[in-house]
Design a protein around this motif. Structure first.
Motif: not given
Length: 135
Positions: A4-23
């Motif tokens: 698995p590409d952990h870099g890709l997973f981290s980027r997706v998790a970061g993007a989702v987390t940012g959206k959740v924190v904003d919402a």
């Protein structure tokens, strides 16, 4: 199978987390976080090693800190009034003892001079006749 590409997973998790924190308000998110579990993962010794104690002490306002201290209560708790009273009493007692000794010494000198002037002979009395016990 590719790893698995952990870099890709981290980027997706970061993007989702940012959206959740904003919402969602942060308080609501924190209600679902087990803070004890998070705190158990903190290495306190490592954290303390990073603290610059001198810089921290420079930020302390000693005057403000002392203004909050109840000096009168501290003096009472330490027993300073009792110590002062005891010391003063001891000092007064010692001063009286010294004065008494001086008076007794002066009395003996004056008594010896009077005995010489009156040409009295023999041992001087130990004290007033009514107070001396005959042996």
């Amino acid at each position: 199978m590719t790893p698995p590409d952990h870099g890709l997973f981290s980027r997706v998790a970061g993007a989702v987390t940012g959206k959740v924190v904003d919402a969602v308000p942060v308080e609501e998110i924190l209600e679902h976080v087990d803070l004890d579990a998070v705190l158990d993962q903190i290495d306190v010794n490592h954290l303390l090693e990073r603290v610059d104690v001198n810089r921290l002490l420079d930020r302390v306002d000693v005057d403000r800190l002392l203004a909050r201290a109840d000096v009168e209560a501290l003096v009472q708790r330490a027993g300073i009034p009792d110590i002062v009273a005891e010391t003063t009493g001891n000092l007064a007692g010692r001063t009286l003892d010294v004065a008494r000794r001086q008076v007794v010494g002066l009395d003996r000198v004056v008594g010896a001079m009077v005995d010489r002037l009156l040409r009295r002979r023999g041992p001087a009395p130990l004290g007033p006749a009514l107070l001396v016990v005959e042996q």
